[in-house]
Design a protein around this motif. Sequence first.
Motif, PDB file in Angstrom:
ATOM      1  N   GLY A  89      23.051  14.381 -18.944  1.00 45.91           N
ATOM      2  CA  GLY A  89      22.907  15.292 -17.804  1.00 45.91           C
ATOM      3  C   GLY A  89      23.846  16.388 -18.598  1.00 45.91           C
ATOM      4  N   GLN A  92      22.693  22.032 -19.053  1.00 42.90           N
ATOM      5  CA  GLN A  92      21.516  22.029 -17.855  1.00 42.90           C
ATOM      6  C   GLN A  92      20.938  23.735 -17.926  1.00 42.90           C
ATOM      7  N   ALA A 101      15.192  24.712 -11.381  1.00 40.11           N
ATOM      8  CA  ALA A 101      16.018  23.756 -12.649  1.00 40.11           C
ATOM      9  C   ALA A 101      14.848  22.825 -12.800  1.00 40.11           C
ATOM     10  N   LYS A 103      13.948  19.645 -14.565  1.00 44.48           N
ATOM     11  CA  LYS A 103      14.820  18.473 -14.043  1.00 44.48           C
ATOM     12  C   LYS A 103      15.152  17.314 -15.279  1.00 44.48           C
ATOM     13  N   SER A 104      15.783  16.295 -15.717  1.00 42.62           N
ATOM     14  CA  SER A 104      16.014  15.722 -16.839  1.00 42.62           C
ATOM     15  C   SER A 104      16.440  14.813 -16.891  1.00 42.62           C
ATOM     16  N   SER A 186      33.235  23.384 -19.013  1.00 45.65           N
ATOM     17  CA  SER A 186      31.599  23.840 -18.969  1.00 45.65           C
ATOM     18  C   SER A 186      31.668  24.890 -19.740  1.00 45.65           C
TER      19      SER A 186
END
Length: 195
Positions: A89, A92, A101, A103-104, A186
């Motif tokens: 994760g 993103q 988004a 989804k993983s 980030s």
Amino acid sequence: MNGRTVVITALTATFLGSLYFVYAPSTFPNMTKSASKAPSGVPGLEFKLSQISKNPPSLLVTLKNSSPGLSFTLLKWGTPLDPQASNLGVFQLIDAETGEAVKSDILKIGRKMPPSRDDLQEISPGTEHAIEVVLDKPWMPRKKPAKYKVTAQGKLHGVWEKPASELATEELESYADSPFSDRAFSTEEVLLAVE
């Protein structure tokens, strides 16, 4: 002093006092602690993403040390340099067309303790280290062509201001106590095109 001067002085003092409380750093630690987030990043270290392939979709992840005199050693776990980053994760993705988004599937990975020397990345002053990350996991949408906005986010688990050769085994065992442990990282958003 006449009445008008007193009123103007009082209003000026009130205005300046209000500005002080709005713009001055707070001296009330309990109030700022609850609203603040974890410290961000490590001064001098920065992750960058760029696309290098559309099929399979691949990113170049670069860690840059802009410090003129400090070497850093980073525990790769949970960072974009982690070989398991796309399963954890760290990346993103947002569909650039729909804004949704992606989804993983996030895997829970057991780690052998203490971290091995292979789990470390040393980066000398003024240098960069780059790896390729292929986003070909089963959770990736099959829609082609497509574009995604991608960022990498997470927390650092261990960072030391020294070369890896100078890290003692005890420091690896207590990596959570390293000077920059638990710092957030980030990257800036990049556009990933898939064909």
